[in-house]
Design a protein around this motif. Sequence first.
Motif, PDB file in Angstrom:
ATOM      1  N   CYS A   1      -7.822  -1.247  -0.936  1.00 11.19           N
ATOM      2  CA  CYS A   1      -7.876  -0.471   0.310  1.00 11.19           C
ATOM      3  C   CYS A   1      -8.617   0.844   0.114  1.00 11.19           C
ATOM      4  O   CYS A   1      -8.895   1.549   1.083  1.00 11.19           O
ATOM      5  CB  CYS A   1      -6.471  -0.204   0.845  1.00 11.19           C
TER       6      CYS A   1
ATOM      7  N   HIS B   1       0.814  -1.220   0.000  1.00  7.04           N
ATOM      8  CA  HIS B   1       0.000   0.000   0.000  1.00  7.04           C
ATOM      9  C   HIS B   1       0.841   1.261   0.000  1.00  7.04           C
ATOM     10  O   HIS B   1       0.370   2.342   0.351  1.00  7.04           O
ATOM     11  CB  HIS B   1      -1.008  -0.037   1.157  1.00  7.04           C
TER      12      HIS B   1
ATOM     13  N   CYS C   1      -1.818   2.159  -5.380  1.00 10.02           N
ATOM     14  CA  CYS C   1      -0.970   1.391  -4.467  1.00 10.02           C
ATOM     15  C   CYS C   1      -0.153   0.370  -5.260  1.00 10.02           C
ATOM     16  O   CYS C   1      -0.590  -0.117  -6.315  1.00 10.02           O
ATOM     17  CB  CYS C   1      -1.817   0.624  -3.451  1.00 10.02           C
TER      18      CYS C   1
ATOM     19  N   CYS D   1      -6.925   0.720  -5.519  1.00  9.79           N
ATOM     20  CA  CYS D   1      -6.541  -0.452  -4.744  1.00  9.79           C
ATOM     21  C   CYS D   1      -7.744  -0.944  -3.929  1.00  9.79           C
ATOM     22  O   CYS D   1      -8.675  -0.187  -3.673  1.00  9.79           O
ATOM     23  CB  CYS D   1      -5.403  -0.050  -3.809  1.00  9.79           C
TER      24      CYS D   1
END
Length: 323
Positions: free
Chosen positions: A185, A173, A190, A183
Motif C-alpha cells: 500500500c 494495514h 503494515c 507494504c
Amino acid sequence: MSDRDSTDVDRVVVALDVGGTGMKCALVRPDGVAVRTERHPTDAARGPQAVIGTILDVALGLADKARADGLTPVAVGIAVPGVVDEARGVAVWSANVGFRDVPLRDLAAARLGLPTALGHDVRVGGLAEARLGAGRGAGHVLFVAIGTGIAAAHVVDGVAAVGAHGAAGEIGHIMVRPDGPRCGCGRPGCLEAVASASAIGRRYAELAGGSTGGAVTAAEVASRAAAGEPLAGRVWQEAVEALADGLASGQALFDVATIVLGGGLAQAGDLLLDPLRAALHERMTFHREPRLVAAALGDEAGCLGAALLALDAMGVRDHQERR
Ligand SMILES: [Zn+2]
C-alpha cells in the motif's frame, strides 16, 4: 430429511467466490449446505471484461444445472476481492482481478433474472465462519484471513460490517512495525508486510541469504521452526509477535468473543495458534481475551458466505439457527 413439502428443500442459491486464480462455485441451500460445487479458472490475465463474461456464464450454467436436478434457484451471491460497494453492488477496485467500478450485481441480476447480492470475499467468508463455522454462537466475531495479504471481517450477530466506503476490515494495514518493510500500500511496517504468508517466506529467504535453495513457503518456515531450526524459529516468532500486536489492536477496537483465523497461514494449526494465544495473552491489559480458533469451513467459506448474503438481501434469515 423427508419433508419434501418444505420449499426450503428445493431452493438453492447460485454462489460464486471469485479469486485472482480460480472461482469456487456452488449451489447452496438456505440451511447453508452446498449441494453441488464446481471450480473454474479465473484467468485474470484475459482482462476484466472476459472475467465478467466467465462469471455470468458459470452462474447461468449452475442455475441451469439446479433446474435440471429439480431444484429452484432463488438468488445469486457473488464474492469478489478488493474494494466492494455492497449497497450499490459494484466491484469498485481489485488488484488481482482487474475490476474497476464493475456493476456486477446488476449484470448478474439481468443475465440470470434472479435477485443478486455482491459481497467482499473476506467479509462473506467471515459471515460464513461466524454463522456456520468456527465462530458459531459467539455473537461477536473477528475473522482474520492470512494469506498473501491479511484482511478481516467484523461480524456482529451474523452481519458483517461493510464500512462507509466498502473498505472495512483492512487489519493488514494496521502499522505494527514503523521501521519495518514497506507494504504494497506504500506505507512502512503494515501488519501484512511483516506477518502475511508471503512476508514470512520473504523474510526467511532474506535472512538465510542464498542458502535456502530457492523460495521457502510460510508453511515450510513453520515446520522448520517446529523441528528446531533457529533461523526459522526466529522468523516464525517475529511473525507471531506482529500478528499478536495486530490482533490486540483488533480486540481493543471490537471486543469480540472469538477470533477466527483463516487463510493459508491458519493451516499451520497449533504451530500458529499456540504461540499466538500466548503472545496475545501477554498483550491483554483490561481487555477481555478472545477465544482464538482456526477456521472450520476451509475454502468453501467464501461461497457459503456469498449465498448467505444473497439470502439476507431477500430477507430470508435465521434458517441456519433453526437447524
Ligand atoms: Zn499497508
